[in-house]
Motif scaffolding. Structure first.
Motif, PDB file in Angstrom:
ATOM      1  N   ILE A  37      -2.659   8.427   1.054  1.00  0.00           N
ATOM      2  CA  ILE A  37      -3.326   8.991   2.225  1.00  0.00           C
ATOM      3  C   ILE A  37      -4.041  10.275   1.826  1.00  0.00           C
ATOM      4  O   ILE A  37      -3.804  10.836   0.757  1.00  0.00           O
ATOM      5  N   GLU A  38      -4.927  10.732   2.702  1.00  0.00           N
ATOM      6  CA  GLU A  38      -5.665  11.959   2.456  1.00  0.00           C
ATOM      7  C   GLU A  38      -5.806  12.747   3.749  1.00  0.00           C
ATOM      8  O   GLU A  38      -5.700  12.202   4.848  1.00  0.00           O
ATOM      9  N   GLN A  84       7.378  12.799   4.939  1.00  0.00           N
ATOM     10  CA  GLN A  84       8.316  12.180   4.004  1.00  0.00           C
ATOM     11  C   GLN A  84       9.309  11.272   4.733  1.00  0.00           C
ATOM     12  O   GLN A  84       9.670  10.206   4.216  1.00  0.00           O
ATOM     13  N   ARG A  85       9.745  11.684   5.909  1.00  0.00           N
ATOM     14  CA  ARG A  85      10.670  10.822   6.664  1.00  0.00           C
ATOM     15  C   ARG A  85       9.964   9.582   7.194  1.00  0.00           C
ATOM     16  O   ARG A  85      10.546   8.492   7.232  1.00  0.00           O
ATOM     17  N   VAL A  86       8.706   9.740   7.583  1.00  0.00           N
ATOM     18  CA  VAL A  86       7.963   8.562   8.034  1.00  0.00           C
ATOM     19  C   VAL A  86       7.725   7.615   6.862  1.00  0.00           C
ATOM     20  O   VAL A  86       7.747   6.388   7.032  1.00  0.00           O
ATOM     21  N   TYR A  87       7.501   8.152   5.662  1.00  0.00           N
ATOM     22  CA  TYR A  87       7.360   7.294   4.484  1.00  0.00           C
ATOM     23  C   TYR A  87       8.616   6.434   4.312  1.00  0.00           C
ATOM     24  O   TYR A  87       8.530   5.228   4.015  1.00  0.00           O
ATOM     25  N   VAL A 144       4.630   8.457  -2.571  1.00  0.00           N
ATOM     26  CA  VAL A 144       3.361   8.244  -1.889  1.00  0.00           C
ATOM     27  C   VAL A 144       2.354   9.233  -2.457  1.00  0.00           C
ATOM     28  O   VAL A 144       2.679  10.396  -2.702  1.00  0.00           O
ATOM     29  N   LYS A 145       1.128   8.778  -2.664  1.00  0.00           N
ATOM     30  CA  LYS A 145       0.080   9.644  -3.188  1.00  0.00           C
ATOM     31  C   LYS A 145      -0.592  10.388  -2.029  1.00  0.00           C
ATOM     32  O   LYS A 145      -1.168   9.765  -1.154  1.00  0.00           O
ATOM     33  N   GLU A 146      -0.499  11.702  -2.056  1.00  0.00           N
ATOM     34  CA  GLU A 146      -1.111  12.533  -1.018  1.00  0.00           C
ATOM     35  C   GLU A 146      -2.289  13.311  -1.597  1.00  0.00           C
ATOM     36  O   GLU A 146      -2.127  14.063  -2.561  1.00  0.00           O
ATOM     37  N   VAL A 158      -0.697   4.956   9.308  1.00  0.00           N
ATOM     38  CA  VAL A 158       0.429   4.040   9.102  1.00  0.00           C
ATOM     39  C   VAL A 158       0.055   2.895   8.171  1.00  0.00           C
ATOM     40  O   VAL A 158       0.746   2.619   7.181  1.00  0.00           O
ATOM     41  N   TYR A 159      -1.057   2.216   8.450  1.00  0.00           N
ATOM     42  CA  TYR A 159      -1.442   1.068   7.629  1.00  0.00           C
ATOM     43  C   TYR A 159      -1.807   1.502   6.210  1.00  0.00           C
ATOM     44  O   TYR A 159      -1.491   0.801   5.245  1.00  0.00           O
ATOM     45  N   ASN A 160      -2.460   2.650   6.067  1.00  0.00           N
ATOM     46  CA  ASN A 160      -2.820   3.131   4.741  1.00  0.00           C
ATOM     47  C   ASN A 160      -1.589   3.302   3.862  1.00  0.00           C
ATOM     48  O   ASN A 160      -1.591   2.948   2.675  1.00  0.00           O
ATOM     49  N   ILE A 161      -0.525   3.842   4.434  1.00  0.00           N
ATOM     50  CA  ILE A 161       0.709   4.059   3.678  1.00  0.00           C
ATOM     51  C   ILE A 161       1.357   2.728   3.322  1.00  0.00           C
ATOM     52  O   ILE A 161       1.779   2.507   2.179  1.00  0.00           O
TER      53      ILE A 161
END
Length: 694
Positions: A374-375, A400-403, A427-429, A365-368
């Protein structure tokens, strides 16, 4: 991990720096000298995962109750000795170390390919020399340790720095891990987890002071040595020619140019005899072939400096240098790794996310929110047989919905996230899947979350204690899985199994190649697990190992980590213990039920004739089947039509890559099913990177 070649050098050239110590005696000595503070050991948990995972079986998905027992035994051994443990887990990957992370992922992918080749050739688990940690082990270990009452943290940068900092700050007995970087940091003693005997609490302490004596260096020289040898920031290849020149001119080392230990001696001698002579007269970049990598090299040296520490090798660092990407970098203000600016405008929500992250209570969560990046590491997935799609694609719609929840949709659903220039929020995955070279991240756009009345704010979800908010959190969680319509149906499912039911519905809607036999096995193992002792699970023997079952187990476990992610993003509406693997999953037990189910065992046989579990089985199955039928997804059987499930019999010979209707998954897209309010789309090219980053 750590400094290249240093571990081998210590073993071959400097065994005297390793001393057997007893942690119980060290703790007693500490108590006599510091009666006000308990003896403390900081644990680099990521280094310890292989040590902790002692169960014999690992390829089937993990023996989680046995593993939980091993963790409990570990913690109790230190508690009985009066030693406090503080555990640190990696909370992110620093940008400077992304290249090394990618390199390790490619190596792991090759290891996974060898594992599946062995499974197909021999039908049994490979030996321990091919051991690959079960999917989600780091995430579940962190939560297990918290359940055991341990102080557990996720790092805000590379964990080894925070481990070393905590060890120095608290005056700890030592750092327990397996990383030669702990010989470089000027911190408390470095203790080996690999050499730890839990019964006696004997282990090996590696002395950086004795290492310096052997190399004729000062402790302050060690960061320079580490960067010249190569570490996770400075690539080993950067100074290859330099090291060879040192080696060829060093008389003691040149007797055997092939010995890696000779290189360490030669570089240390160059520091002591050449660089130190000119120290204070010339800047380091005048003495070393740094070229365009000056900024990276100085950052590597500075990465070992803990708060309050200075380096004699950085005193003449230029105020600005040209970085490898040709951009001007301020060296004295930007030597430590930096994270991107936060992506959200609500500082209070960001602060809450940060606190949960540091305490190890949330996942991703915090990373996003902080960096939009995230990785996810390797999973046991067969690149040559993609009958089951990669977990990276299966759970992407949920992410994607959490983003959208974390980055875009506040009260009223307005977007406040900075765009990519085209009006898209991405978001970078960095996710490992077949054909992904990991040269660049996948840019993934958020998907809208559909909630009657609008999406609540993060402050409402995380901070509000008003009546009804818990139900709202649960509603948002279901919406993230796009399962809002089954809220009433879930009421019929026994409480502890609701989370599992949600996950199974989502999986069977997403993956068309999953069949009725898979559903029976997944439910039966969760129910039968409730009545199994650890001893029974340890003794359970399997007649063979099925590669598809291995991959299905990993897919389920990634689903459980996704539940951890969604649950923390929604404010913890679910009890996390309900979907921890030691409560609902066992690798060998699932594999047994999978083999039985595909041979046609009746439900009663799968449930071991336990009538008490039959009603729960039927309610779980009914909820999954009903939810799938609402979306026109019929869960078919691999068994011949019209034949009753009366007991064990031979499996119908069908291709593992085919759905019950005989259509291969590849021809159906990535085995994913989008829902009515979303546009149906395919991720395309299962063997390569998706052309559509969504």
């Amino acid at each position: 991990m750590g400094v290249r070649g240093l571990q081998g050098f210590v073993g071959s050239f400097c065994p005297h720096i390793c001393t057997v110590v007893n942690l119980r005696e060290m703790a007693e000595c500490h108590r006599k000298q510091h009666s006000s503070s308990p003896p403390t050991i900081v644990v680099d948990a990521m280094c310890c995962l292989r040590y902790w995972y002692t169960p014999e079986s690992w390829v089937c998905g993990g023996q989680w109750r046995e593993y939980m027992g091993a963790l409990r035994t570990f913690v109790q051994a230190f508690e009985e000795a009066g030693i406090r443990l503080v555990f640190f887990f990696d909370g992110m990957v620093e940008r400077d170390k992304r290249g090394e992370w990618v390199k390790r992922r490619h190596k792991n992918s090759r290891d996974v390919a060898r594992i599946f080749h062995h499974l197909k050739s021999h039908g049994e688990q490979p030996g321990r020399h091919m051991f690959f940690i079960p999917t989600g082990l780091a995430v579940f270990t962190r939560l297990a340790l918290k359940a055991l009452g341990q102080e557990t943290h996720c790092s805000l940068q590379e964990a080894d720095y925070e481990v070393a900092e905590r060890g120095l700050w608290e005056g700890c007995l030592g750092i327990l891990g397996e990383d030669t970087d702990y010989l470089i940091y000027n911190t408390c003693p470095y203790l080996s987890i690999r050499e730890l005997c839990l019964d006696t609490l004997d282990t090996v302490q590696l002395s950086r002071e004795k290492l310096c004596e052997s190399l004729q260096l000062a402790v302050a020289d060690l960061p320079l040595l580490a960067c010249l040898l190569g570490n996770d920031i400075v690539p080993e290849s950067l100074f290859e020619s330099f090291r060879y020149r040192c080696l060829s001119t060093h008389s003691a080392a040149s007797k055997d140019l092939r010995r890696r230990g000779g290189t360490v001696l030669a570089v240390a001698d160059h520091i002591a005899q050449v660089l130190r002579v000119h120290q204070g007269e010339k800047a380091l970049e005048e003495l070393l072939p740094l070229g365009p990598h000056t900024a990276l090299f100085y950052k590597g040296v500075a990465s070992y400096l803990l708060p309050g520490q200075i380096s004699p090798w950085l005193s003449h660092a230029p105020k600005t240098v040209v970085a490898p990407d040709k951009q001007t970098t301020s060296m004295l203000t930007d030597l430590q790794p930096q994270r991107g600016a936060p992506l959200v405008s609500d500082p209070e929500a960001l602060q809450v996310a940060r606190a949960h992250h540091v305490q190890g209570e949330c996942y991703l969560v915090y990373n996003i929110m902080c960096s939009g990046e995230i990785e996810c590491s390797n999973t046991l997935e067969d690149e040559l047989d993609q009958a089951l799609p990669s977990q990276a694609f299966v759970y992407r719609p949920v992410r994607q919905r959490v983003y959208a929840l974390l980055l875009g949709a506040g009260e009223g659903g307005s977007w406040d996230l900075a765009t990519d220039g085209r009006g898209a929020k991405e978001v970078k995955e960095w996710f490992v899947y077949a054909g992904n070279p990991l040269k660049d991240p996948d840019l993934v756009r958020p998907l809208p979350v559909s909630i009657p009345g609008g999406v609540p704010s993060l402050k409402t979800l995380w901070l509000t204690q008003e009546p009804g908010v818990r139900a709202l959190r649960y509603e948002v969680l279901l919406a993230c899985f796009n399962l809002s319509s089954m809220q009433e149906d879930l009421r019929a499912v026994e409480g502890p199994f609701r989370a599992l039911c949600c996950l199974l519905v989502y999986l069977f809607l997403q993956v068309d190649t999953l069949c009725l036999e898979d559903l029976h096995a997944l439910i039966a193992q969760a129910l039968c697990l409730q009545g199994k002792s650890m001893a029974h699970l340890v003794d359970l023997q399997l007649e063979r190992i099925d590669p598809r079952a291995v991959q299905l187990a990993s897919l389920l476990l990634r689903g459980l980590t996704t539940l951890v992610f969604v649950n923390s993003a929604c404010g913890f509406p679910l009890n996390v213990n309900d979907f921890m693997p030691w409560n609902i999953f066992d690798g060998k037990l699932f594999h047994q039920k999978y083999l039985q189910s595909e041979r046609g065992y009746a439900v009663e046989a799968l449930l071991e004739q336990n009538r008490a579990w039959l009603a729960c089985f039927q309610s779980l199955k009914a909820a999954v089947v009903k939810a799938c039928l609402k979306e026109s997804r019929r869960i078919g059987s691999r068994q011949p039509w019209g034949m009753p499930h009366t007991g064990p019999r031979a499996r119908q010979q069908t291709s593992s890559g085919c759905s019950p209707q005989g259509q291969p998954w590849r021809e159906q897209g990535p085995g994913s099913r989008q829902y009515a309010h979303e546009q149906r789309r395919k991720y395309s090219r299962p063997l390569g990177r998706p052309s559509d980053p969504q």
